[in-house]
Scaffold this active site. Structure first.
Site, mmCIF file in Angstrom:
data_model
loop_
_atom_site.group_PDB
_atom_site.id
_atom_site.type_symbol
_atom_site.label_atom_id
_atom_site.label_comp_id
_atom_site.label_asym_id
_atom_site.label_seq_id
_atom_site.Cartn_x
_atom_site.Cartn_y
_atom_site.Cartn_z
ATOM 1 N N LYS A 1 30.598 57.217 25.569
ATOM 2 C CA LYS A 1 31.177 57.180 26.878
ATOM 3 C C LYS A 1 32.665 56.892 26.529
ATOM 4 O O LYS A 1 32.940 55.753 26.279
ATOM 5 C CB LYS A 1 30.468 56.230 27.878
ATOM 6 C CG LYS A 1 30.844 56.248 29.167
ATOM 7 C CD LYS A 1 30.541 55.285 30.052
ATOM 8 C CE LYS A 1 31.771 54.512 30.742
ATOM 9 N NZ LYS A 1 31.647 53.509 31.603
ATOM 10 N N GLY B 1 33.320 48.037 38.933
ATOM 11 C CA GLY B 1 32.886 46.810 39.395
ATOM 12 C C GLY B 1 33.369 46.641 41.155
ATOM 13 O O GLY B 1 33.143 45.417 41.592
ATOM 14 N N ASN C 1 26.281 49.942 36.623
ATOM 15 C CA ASN C 1 26.210 48.590 35.934
ATOM 16 C C ASN C 1 26.259 47.512 36.975
ATOM 17 O O ASN C 1 25.362 47.054 37.261
ATOM 18 C CB ASN C 1 27.168 48.402 34.693
ATOM 19 C CG ASN C 1 26.636 47.216 34.025
ATOM 20 O OD1 ASN C 1 25.994 46.270 34.290
ATOM 21 N ND2 ASN C 1 27.401 47.252 32.634
#
Lengths: 65, 261
Positions: B103, B164, B212
């Site tokens: 990635k 995030g 994530n």
């Protein structure tokens, strides 16, 4: 022999990458090693000779996204 | 069409992915929580980062907490701001791991963590030529997606929103155009904050979603992993089922025939 491993100068007896990992107590299943910016293949750990002043990086996987 | 999705495997360069939810392994409160979240997510591909072994202490390997029989390990190049660094981390990750997948991240600046697409394009081309299966983390830019295909990318991973941030899919129209522009799989990476965000990405027609922080940062990461799993499955099924067109005015669901006068 004096090496720079992961940014720290260390004194070691090991003459190869494989022996260095043993000396450092690193037995993680998935480590990769770079000597002077070139990746050392796993199968070459035992035969890859280290020399005075080599810059060694030992990495493994940590959590990431 | 199967209703459980079992006839709907994602295959990239011959590698079969049984889950369309890909999960990152960063930021969990403990390895145990991570392991439970991965289990609850039903994923079979997890991202990891390449970092120096701490010589001062004997740490347990992350991989001891991941079922390697089930999971594919996808090393990332997170934290790399130059092409040279990204290449270095990709090569180390390949040697540490067991596959050619990477990635690929070439980050532009610390505040946004937006990709430096010029560096990304260059690194994609070099790594693809070296035999890597490159999954580049890119902007929601259809033209760049096309350029990445030409450079040899195996899929494209446009961001939904900054890493995030949990802001969801900020530009669904661009994602839709990317889907119509490239023939390779499109995996939304970054920005998914809650289950509906994941469902939206999948309803657009994306092939998978990588999450994530949206899972690891939730108050109950394991429950959120399960929510994301269901959202991705629901979104995918909804996409395949073919939604009704949106209309401004009502259309009666019940017949007018037979009504009392």
């Amino acid at each position: 022999m004096r090496l720079k491993v992961n940014g720290e100068f260390i004194e070691c007896r090991a003459g190869t990458v494989g022996a260095l990992l043993v000396e450092l107590g690193i037995s993680a299943p998935a480590v990769a090693v770079e000597v002077n910016l070139a990746v050392v293949r796993k199968q070459d750990f035992g035969s890859f000779a280290l020399k005075e002043g080599d810059q060694v990086e030992v990495v493994n996987f940590v959590g990431g996204g | 069409m199967g209703r459980d999705g079992t006839d709907d495997k994602l295959i990239i360069k011959g590698i079969e992915f049984s889950s369309r939810l890909w999960v990152g392994t960063g930021k969990y409160r403990s390895n145990e929580e991570m392991a439970m979240a991965l289990e609850a997510s039903g994923t079979d591909v997890v991202t990891v980062s390449v970092r120096r072994v701490d010589l001062g202490r004997v740490a347990g390997s992350l991989l001891n907490h991941i079922d390697l029989k089930k999971m594919k390990i996808l090393p990332n190049t997170a934290g790399c701001y130059t092409v040279e660094d990204a290449l270095r981390y990709a090569r180390l990750g390949r040697e540490a791991g067991l596959s050619d997948m990477v990635k690929l991240e070439v980050i532009g600046d610390e505040k946004t963590l937006f990709p430096d697409v010029i560096g990304l394009l260059e690194a994609t081309e070099i790594l693809a030529k070296e035999g890597f299966i490159v999954f580049p983390y890119t902007n929601d830019d259809p033209i760049m997606a096309k350029r990445l295909v030409d450079a040899g990318a195996a899929c494209v991973m446009p961001l939904g929103a900054p890493i995030g941030s949990g802001l969801g899919i900020r530009n669904p129209y661009n994602i839709k155009i990317i889907l119509e522009t490239v023939k390779i799989p499109v995996v939304v990476d970054a920005g998914v904050g809650t289950a509906s965000d994941a469902a939206i990405a999948m309803e657009l027609g994306c092939d998978a979603v990588l999450i994530n922080t949206g899972i690891a940062g939730a108050s109950d990461a394991v429950a959120m992993a399960s929510a994301m799993k269901h959202a991705v499955m629901a979104g995918r099924l909804s996409y395949r089922a073919g939604r009704i067109p949106k209309k401004l005015y009502a259309t009666a669901s019940s017949p007018l025939e037979g009504m009392l006068l």
